[in-house]
Design an enzyme around this catalytic site. Structure first.
Site, PDB file in Angstrom:
ATOM      1  N   CYS A 113      28.514 -19.799 -38.989  1.00  0.00           N
ATOM      2  CA  CYS A 113      28.547 -21.256 -38.848  1.00  0.00           C
ATOM      3  C   CYS A 113      28.567 -21.979 -40.190  1.00  0.00           C
ATOM      4  CB  CYS A 113      27.357 -21.727 -38.017  1.00  0.00           C
ATOM      5  SG  CYS A 113      27.316 -21.019 -36.350  1.00  0.00           S
ATOM      6  N   HIS A 249      26.667 -29.380 -39.037  1.00  0.00           N
ATOM      7  CA  HIS A 249      27.072 -28.353 -38.086  1.00  0.00           C
ATOM      8  C   HIS A 249      26.607 -28.777 -36.704  1.00  0.00           C
ATOM      9  CE1 HIS A 249      27.688 -24.699 -35.992  1.00  0.00           C
ATOM     10  NE2 HIS A 249      26.435 -24.307 -36.015  1.00  0.00           N
ATOM     11  N   ASN A 279      29.152 -25.969 -29.814  1.00  0.00           N
ATOM     12  CA  ASN A 279      29.048 -25.317 -31.130  1.00  0.00           C
ATOM     13  C   ASN A 279      30.310 -24.502 -31.369  1.00  0.00           C
ATOM     14  OD1 ASN A 279      28.431 -23.729 -33.352  1.00  0.00           O
ATOM     15  ND2 ASN A 279      26.386 -23.177 -32.655  1.00  0.00           N
TER      16      ASN A 279
END
Length: 322
Positions: A113, A249, A279
């Site tokens: 990520c 994020h 996500n």
């Protein structure tokens, strides 16, 4: 001085958009459960013919168009992904071929990520040397293909997509000039077992599935992200009050809220897309940035902080004047 300046942004999403209600028909969950715990309402899932490489290419084309550039203007492609099209070669080289960027350095970066932040620092460093002039920095993922769809605690959290920026090395004023002002990256491999994929070419010979201990990840995320944002702002000679926008994020709405509170940032300074994209790992920061640029929130001259944390653990932040 030479700084890496963002001259264009772009993004791409798979055609299929999946609501929580649709997901609840396949998984033991509900819209209320997902929204309350994560803030997620929709995600896009890759279908036949849609891969990390094709999504990355579409996002790159959009970024090039926004920058007024053509593929042959690019001499560096850095692609952040944890879900490459193949074990090798790098998916970045497939993007290069699909774009038709014939004379170009292209490679992948793997930091899950946080991958886009790692890719930004790599490209920034290479542009500031003057060896390269213009870079495509891309985050692209198809996490739906490494999810355990029987694990309701993880499969509801992720989606697929890609985001890209064009970075150009430009002469910039030391004070008040556009470009990347500071970056800071970290990693700590002791936390592997909190967020990982249980497979790989040299261990199981399989791709494996994503595994996560969500509560522990949440705790580390809030602490690490607030710390690295403060750290990167300090390197840039700025404070939280100087920040116009935070593009984080997009893992979980609760993490976004908790991090903003810890830094004393107003919620309306935080760009949030987790509700519509879920996500998307390395794609989430450039996806959210593109949304905020195109809807007019992020404007030239704004101080923007990008931040992310992912498996490894890896985490980082970048401060830039857009």
């Amino acid at each position: 001085m030479i700084r890496a300046v963002i001259t264009g942004t772009g993004s791409a999403l798979p055609a299929r958009r999946v609501s929580n209600a649709e997901l609840a028909e396949q998984v033991d969950t509900s819209d209320e459960w997902i929204v309350e715990r994560t803030g997620i309402r929709f995600r896009h899932l890759a279908g036949e013919g849609e891969t990390t490489g094709t999504l990355a290419t579409d996002a790159a084309r959009a970024a090039l168009e926004a920058a007024g550039r053509v593929p042959d203007d690019i001499d560096l492609i850095v692609l952040a992904t944890a879900t490459p099209d193949q074990t090798f070669p790098a998916t970045a080289t497939k993007v290069q071929a699909m774009l038709g960027a014939t004379d170009c350095v292209a490679f992948d970066v793997a930091a899950v990520c946080s991958g886009f932040l790692y890719a930004v620092q790599v490209a920034d460093s290479m542009l500031r040397t003057g060896v390269h002039r213009r870079a495509l920095v891309i985050g692209a993922e198809t996490f739906s293909r490494i999810l355990d769809w029987n694990d309701r605690t993880t499969c509801v959290l992720f989606g697929d997509g890609a985001g890209a920026i064009v970075l150009e090395g430009q002469e910039s004023e030391a004070e008040g000039g556009r470009g990347i002002l500071a970056t800071r990256l970290h990693s700590d491999g002791r936390y592997n077992d909190l967020l990982y994929v249980d497979g790989g070419p040299s261990t199981t010979g399989t791709v494996g599935k994503l595994r996560m201990k969500g509560r522990e990840v949440f705790r580390h995320a809030v602490t690490n992200l607030s710390a690295v944002m403060t750290e990167s702002l300090g390197i840039a000679g700025l404070a939280a009050d100087d920040v116009d926008w935070v593009v984080p994020h997009q893992a979980n709405a609760r993490i976004l809220d908790a991090t903003a509170r810890k830094l004393g940032l107003a919620p309306d300074k935080v760009v949030v897309t987790v509700d519509r994209h879920a996500n998307t790992s390395a794609a989430s920061v450039p996806l959210a940035l593109d949304v905020a640029v195109r809807d007019g929130r992020v404007k030239p001259g704004d101080i923007v902080v990008l931040e992310a944390m992912g498996g490894g653990f890896t985490w980082g932040a970048a401060v830039l004047r857009y």
